[in-house]
Write an enzyme that holds these catalytic residues in place. Sequence first.
Site, mmCIF file in Angstrom:
data_model
loop_
_atom_site.group_PDB
_atom_site.id
_atom_site.type_symbol
_atom_site.label_atom_id
_atom_site.label_comp_id
_atom_site.label_asym_id
_atom_site.label_seq_id
_atom_site.Cartn_x
_atom_site.Cartn_y
_atom_site.Cartn_z
ATOM 1 N N HIS A 103 0.824 -1.210 0.000
ATOM 2 C CA HIS A 103 0.000 0.000 0.000
ATOM 3 C C HIS A 103 0.854 1.254 0.000
ATOM 4 O O HIS A 103 0.356 2.345 0.274
ATOM 5 C CB HIS A 103 -0.962 0.008 1.203
ATOM 6 C CG HIS A 103 -2.045 -1.012 1.077
ATOM 7 N ND1 HIS A 103 -2.831 -1.386 2.139
ATOM 8 C CD2 HIS A 103 -2.450 -1.777 0.032
ATOM 9 C CE1 HIS A 103 -3.693 -2.311 1.744
ATOM 10 N NE2 HIS A 103 -3.479 -2.580 0.463
ATOM 11 N N GLU A 209 -8.330 -10.325 17.438
ATOM 12 C CA GLU A 209 -9.713 -10.874 17.415
ATOM 13 C C GLU A 209 -9.894 -11.596 16.083
ATOM 14 O O GLU A 209 -9.102 -11.403 15.163
ATOM 15 C CB GLU A 209 -10.705 -9.725 17.542
ATOM 16 C CG GLU A 209 -10.670 -8.849 16.301
ATOM 17 C CD GLU A 209 -11.223 -7.447 16.495
ATOM 18 O OE1 GLU A 209 -11.412 -7.029 17.639
ATOM 19 O OE2 GLU A 209 -11.427 -6.798 15.468
HETATM 20 C C1 BV8 Z 1 -8.117 -2.062 -5.794
HETATM 21 C C2 BV8 Z 1 -3.846 3.511 2.206
HETATM 22 C C3 BV8 Z 1 -8.513 -2.413 -8.086
HETATM 23 C C4 BV8 Z 1 -2.574 3.807 2.887
HETATM 24 C C5 BV8 Z 1 -5.294 1.602 2.220
HETATM 25 C C6 BV8 Z 1 -15.251 -0.135 -4.980
HETATM 26 C C7 BV8 Z 1 -14.449 0.705 -5.751
HETATM 27 C C8 BV8 Z 1 -13.074 0.528 -5.829
HETATM 28 C C9 BV8 Z 1 -12.482 -0.499 -5.120
HETATM 29 C C10 BV8 Z 1 -13.287 -1.313 -4.360
HETATM 30 C C11 BV8 Z 1 -14.647 -1.155 -4.274
HETATM 31 N N1 BV8 Z 1 -15.144 -2.103 -3.430
HETATM 32 C C12 BV8 Z 1 -14.141 -2.855 -2.966
HETATM 33 C C13 BV8 Z 1 -13.019 -2.402 -3.535
HETATM 34 C C14 BV8 Z 1 -11.731 -2.909 -3.329
HETATM 35 C C15 BV8 Z 1 -11.115 -2.044 -2.223
HETATM 36 C C16 BV8 Z 1 -11.491 -2.681 -0.904
HETATM 37 O O1 BV8 Z 1 -10.971 -3.725 -0.587
HETATM 38 N N2 BV8 Z 1 -12.415 -2.057 -0.162
HETATM 39 C C17 BV8 Z 1 -12.839 -2.663 1.087
HETATM 40 C C18 BV8 Z 1 -13.024 -1.578 2.153
HETATM 41 C C19 BV8 Z 1 -14.102 -3.449 0.833
HETATM 42 N N3 BV8 Z 1 -9.699 -2.135 -2.459
HETATM 43 C C20 BV8 Z 1 -9.092 -1.183 -3.180
HETATM 44 O O2 BV8 Z 1 -9.615 -0.172 -3.573
HETATM 45 C C21 BV8 Z 1 -7.660 -1.508 -3.517
HETATM 46 N N4 BV8 Z 1 -7.469 -1.319 -4.921
HETATM 47 O O3 BV8 Z 1 -8.909 -2.926 -5.510
HETATM 48 O O4 BV8 Z 1 -7.796 -1.731 -7.096
HETATM 49 C C22 BV8 Z 1 -9.728 -1.576 -8.388
HETATM 50 C C23 BV8 Z 1 -9.543 -0.296 -8.859
HETATM 51 C C24 BV8 Z 1 -10.675 0.460 -9.187
HETATM 52 C C25 BV8 Z 1 -11.955 -0.079 -9.026
HETATM 53 C C26 BV8 Z 1 -12.107 -1.379 -8.496
HETATM 54 C C27 BV8 Z 1 -10.998 -2.115 -8.175
HETATM 55 C C28 BV8 Z 1 -6.725 -0.574 -2.762
HETATM 56 C C29 BV8 Z 1 -6.708 -0.964 -1.308
HETATM 57 C C30 BV8 Z 1 -5.692 -0.101 -0.579
HETATM 58 C C31 BV8 Z 1 -6.435 0.964 0.156
HETATM 59 N N5 BV8 Z 1 -5.488 1.753 0.944
HETATM 60 N N6 BV8 Z 1 -4.474 2.407 2.857
HETATM 61 C C32 BV8 Z 1 -2.877 4.249 4.274
HETATM 62 O O5 BV8 Z 1 -3.451 5.348 4.404
HETATM 63 O O6 BV8 Z 1 -2.537 3.499 5.197
HETATM 64 S S1 BV8 Z 1 -6.075 0.342 3.029
HETATM 65 C C33 BV8 Z 1 -5.986 0.506 4.700
HETATM 66 O O7 BV8 Z 1 -6.659 -0.645 5.222
HETATM 67 C C34 BV8 Z 1 -4.584 0.405 5.244
HETATM 68 O O8 BV8 Z 1 -3.602 0.207 4.256
HETATM 69 C C35 BV8 Z 1 -4.649 -0.831 6.123
HETATM 70 O O9 BV8 Z 1 -3.469 -1.490 6.207
HETATM 71 C C36 BV8 Z 1 -5.663 -1.604 5.387
HETATM 72 C C37 BV8 Z 1 -6.228 -2.815 6.013
HETATM 73 O O10 BV8 Z 1 -6.543 -2.529 7.339
HETATM 74 P P1 BV8 Z 1 -5.775 -3.390 8.446
HETATM 75 O O11 BV8 Z 1 -4.325 -3.218 8.238
HETATM 76 O O12 BV8 Z 1 -6.322 -4.764 8.438
HETATM 77 O O13 BV8 Z 1 -6.142 -2.604 9.766
HETATM 78 P P2 BV8 Z 1 -7.496 -2.692 10.571
HETATM 79 O O14 BV8 Z 1 -7.514 -1.547 11.523
HETATM 80 O O15 BV8 Z 1 -8.640 -2.891 9.616
HETATM 81 O O16 BV8 Z 1 -7.381 -4.065 11.405
HETATM 82 C C38 BV8 Z 1 -6.383 -4.175 12.386
HETATM 83 C C39 BV8 Z 1 -6.529 -5.581 12.951
HETATM 84 O O17 BV8 Z 1 -5.487 -5.788 13.890
HETATM 85 C C40 BV8 Z 1 -7.825 -5.797 13.700
HETATM 86 O O18 BV8 Z 1 -8.396 -7.026 13.299
HETATM 87 C C41 BV8 Z 1 -7.409 -5.858 15.185
HETATM 88 O O19 BV8 Z 1 -8.175 -6.791 15.903
HETATM 89 C C42 BV8 Z 1 -6.010 -6.354 15.068
HETATM 90 N N7 BV8 Z 1 -5.132 -5.907 16.152
HETATM 91 C C43 BV8 Z 1 -5.156 -4.735 16.827
HETATM 92 N N8 BV8 Z 1 -4.141 -4.703 17.730
HETATM 93 C C44 BV8 Z 1 -3.467 -5.883 17.592
HETATM 94 C C45 BV8 Z 1 -4.093 -6.650 16.594
HETATM 95 N N9 BV8 Z 1 -3.664 -7.879 16.227
HETATM 96 C C46 BV8 Z 1 -2.574 -8.361 16.856
HETATM 97 N N10 BV8 Z 1 -1.911 -7.677 17.828
HETATM 98 C C47 BV8 Z 1 -2.329 -6.451 18.217
HETATM 99 N N11 BV8 Z 1 -1.661 -5.791 19.192
#
Ligand code: BV8
Length: 236
Positions: A103, A209
């Site tokens: 990313h 989780e």
């Molecule tokens: C793509 C930017 C092709 C940098 C991020 C409609 C239109 C367009 C695209 C889509 C669409 N619908 C779906 C999509 C695809 C979309 C997507 O997946 N959407 C999701 C929300 C459904 N994806 C995209 O758009 C990707 N590109 O598909 O291109 C395309 C192109 C055009 C049209 C269609 C398709 C691009 C995805 C990248 C997005 N950019 N970040 C930044 O600012 O950081 S994503 C963002 O979420 C971050 O990068 C982050 O890393 C990522 C995932 O989140 P997590 O890392 O998992 O973090 P989160 O907080 O969610 O979870 C943390 C976890 O850790 C929790 O479970 C928690 O319990 C746990 N935790 C907490 N503490 C601890 C722990 N575990 C262990 N130990 C601990 N101590």
Amino acid sequence: MLVLTGAGVSAESGVPTFRDANGLWESHPIEQVATPEGFDADPRLVWRFYSERRRKAKTVQPNPGHLALAEAEERMGDRFLLVTQNVDGLHRRAGSRRLVEIHGSLFETRCSECGRAPFPDDREYLGEVPPCEECRARGRGGLLRPAVVWFGEVLDPAHLQRVSAFLEGARPERLVFLAVGTSGVVYPAAGLVHQARDAGGEAWLVNAEPADNARAFHRFVQGPSGTVLPGLFDWA
Ligand code: BV8
């Protein structure tokens, strides 16, 4: 071993995650700060969001989870690859080198218009939006933006190719896919577990989780990655 990390692996370093309570997306709507449309609408707001994250990331340190992954790479060499969704740079600071930042990086900036390569940049832009000097020299109005992948933007094909090549080259009976600290919501990263299983790998999840795609994993170790990871690699 192919490892995928998300924001949870940096939580114990003090970096906020996205979807936990008081996560980043709670105070900043995704569409305003992490989409190209949001940048077009209000680039100053986006730069304030990313400048604050740059400032924060400069004040924190890698935690034992990051260090355990760097040590696992040391031991496994080319049988190890770390793919991270995180942009905070903590894996690199912990010593990880076989690293794919799918990313992008908080500490790189690129132009939103011209194709100039992303360049290292840790400056904070809290006022005017920085213009691209190369565009300006050609009389164009390109603005600089964080070199991260926003929603709706494609990931670097070279990154995805490197992951596919690693999986193709792995011996199925020795392949382990380990996801750490990710909610399994964002694609294509959340789909890597299926790609690894199709390559014959065993899928492990280490998370605080159950993640959204937890059903896709053979093993789930619940707990903080900073505690679980150092112990997990003792078996390697
Ligand atoms: C793509 C930017 C092709 C940098 C991020 C409609 C239109 C367009 C695209 C889509 C669409 N619908 C779906 C999509 C695809 C979309 C997507 O997946 N959407 C999701 C929300 C459904 N994806 C995209 O758009 C990707 N590109 O598909 O291109 C395309 C192109 C055009 C049209 C269609 C398709 C691009 C995805 C990248 C997005 N950019 N970040 C930044 O600012 O950081 S994503 C963002 O979420 C971050 O990068 C982050 O890393 C990522 C995932 O989140 P997590 O890392 O998992 O973090 P989160 O907080 O969610 O979870 C943390 C976890 O850790 C929790 O479970 C928690 O319990 C746990 N935790 C907490 N503490 C601890 C722990 N575990 C262990 N130990 C601990 N101590």
